[in-house]
Scaffold this motif. Structure first.
Motif, PDB file in Angstrom:
ATOM      1  N   CYS A  56       0.839  -1.211   0.000  1.00  0.00           N
ATOM      2  CA  CYS A  56       0.000   0.000   0.000  1.00  0.00           C
ATOM      3  C   CYS A  56       0.872   1.258   0.000  1.00  0.00           C
ATOM      4  O   CYS A  56       0.540   2.238  -0.673  1.00  0.00           O
ATOM      5  N   SER A  60       0.385   3.248  -3.576  1.00  0.00           N
ATOM      6  CA  SER A  60      -0.642   4.284  -3.453  1.00  0.00           C
ATOM      7  C   SER A  60      -0.070   5.630  -3.879  1.00  0.00           C
ATOM      8  O   SER A  60       1.141   5.836  -3.896  1.00  0.00           O
ATOM      9  N   LYS A  65      -0.840   7.994   0.505  1.00  0.00           N
ATOM     10  CA  LYS A  65       0.127   6.983   0.924  1.00  0.00           C
ATOM     11  C   LYS A  65       0.004   6.625   2.402  1.00  0.00           C
ATOM     12  O   LYS A  65      -0.070   5.459   2.772  1.00  0.00           O
ATOM     13  N   TYR A  68      -3.589   4.916   3.380  1.00  0.00           N
ATOM     14  CA  TYR A  68      -3.729   3.543   2.900  1.00  0.00           C
ATOM     15  C   TYR A  68      -2.838   2.592   3.696  1.00  0.00           C
ATOM     16  O   TYR A  68      -3.251   1.495   4.059  1.00  0.00           O
ATOM     17  N   THR A  69      -1.617   3.031   3.967  1.00  0.00           N
ATOM     18  CA  THR A  69      -0.698   2.200   4.754  1.00  0.00           C
ATOM     19  C   THR A  69      -1.232   2.012   6.165  1.00  0.00           C
ATOM     20  O   THR A  69      -1.233   0.899   6.702  1.00  0.00           O
ATOM     21  N   ALA A  72      -4.157  -0.407   6.191  1.00  0.00           N
ATOM     22  CA  ALA A  72      -3.723  -1.799   6.068  1.00  0.00           C
ATOM     23  C   ALA A  72      -3.145  -2.297   7.392  1.00  0.00           C
ATOM     24  O   ALA A  72      -3.406  -3.435   7.802  1.00  0.00           O
ATOM     25  N   LYS A 134      -9.413   3.999   5.150  1.00  0.00           N
ATOM     26  CA  LYS A 134      -9.859   3.430   3.874  1.00  0.00           C
ATOM     27  C   LYS A 134     -10.210   1.965   4.121  1.00  0.00           C
ATOM     28  O   LYS A 134      -9.376   1.167   4.548  1.00  0.00           O
ATOM     29  N   PRO A 137      -8.291  -1.355   1.896  1.00  0.00           N
ATOM     30  CA  PRO A 137      -7.050  -1.971   2.387  1.00  0.00           C
ATOM     31  C   PRO A 137      -7.200  -2.581   3.783  1.00  0.00           C
ATOM     32  O   PRO A 137      -6.570  -3.600   4.095  1.00  0.00           O
ATOM     33  N   THR A 141      -6.488  -6.599   4.208  1.00  0.00           N
ATOM     34  CA  THR A 141      -5.458  -7.063   5.136  1.00  0.00           C
ATOM     35  C   THR A 141      -6.072  -7.944   6.223  1.00  0.00           C
ATOM     36  O   THR A 141      -5.493  -8.980   6.597  1.00  0.00           O
TER      37      THR A 141
END
Length: 156
Positions: A56, A60, A65, A68-69, A72, A134, A137, A141
């Motif tokens: 991600c 992304s 970035k 999203y990370t 996840a 989000k 993701p 995960t």
């Protein structure tokens, strides 16, 4: 009262093995009787969480970035933290002074209850406290961490 065909037990449907026969079977097919350490599954869940969070981060866009990370990582946390709590409950039951099959069964049931409750609380808590997450993701995960249980069957 008539008996159906499935009610009758076929003589060849099962065979009780003696200790010597069971030992011979274990030595002939040791892989079928091997057990896997449950903590390896939790470690695999953490690893898959980090892999997906890394993907991600890499794939992304620059503006999204971090969210999203983070999403996840939260999904992975919701996957592996309840599993860790469940295993800690089982470890506590194993180390208990009063070891009995009924006590261990109670530990499994209460551990599963803790696991379900922790999952629900984490989902609701993150949904309320972090509305900018989000969900794609996060859920991907989370589901990937659940599939680690299935992978354990193939590792064995």
């Amino acid at each position: 009262m008539s008996k159906n065909a499935w009610d009758e037990i076929d003589e060849d449907s099962f065979k009780t093995l003696s200790k010597d026969e069971m030992d011979a079977l274990r030595s002939a097919k040791p892989r079928n009787f091997a057990s896997i350490n449950s903590w390896w599954i939790v470690l695999a869940q953490v690893a898959i969480t980090l892999i997906i969070a890394g993907a991600c981060f890499v794939f992304s866009g620059q503006a999204d970035k971090s969210v999203y990370t983070y999403s996840a990582l939260v999904g992975g946390l919701i996957g592996f933290l309840p599993s860790t709590l469940f295993l800690m409950r089982l470890e506590a039951a194993r180390k208990s002074v009063k070891r009995s099959p009924g006590g261990f069964l109670a530990a499994i049931v209460s551990g599963e209850f803790i696991k379900i409750l922790a999952t629900i609380v984490l989902f609701i808590g993150f949904a309320l406290k972090q509305p900018d997450l989000k969900w794609i993701p996060l859920l991907v995960t989370y589901l990937a961490t659940l599939k680690c249980y299935l992978l354990a069957w193939f590792w064995k």
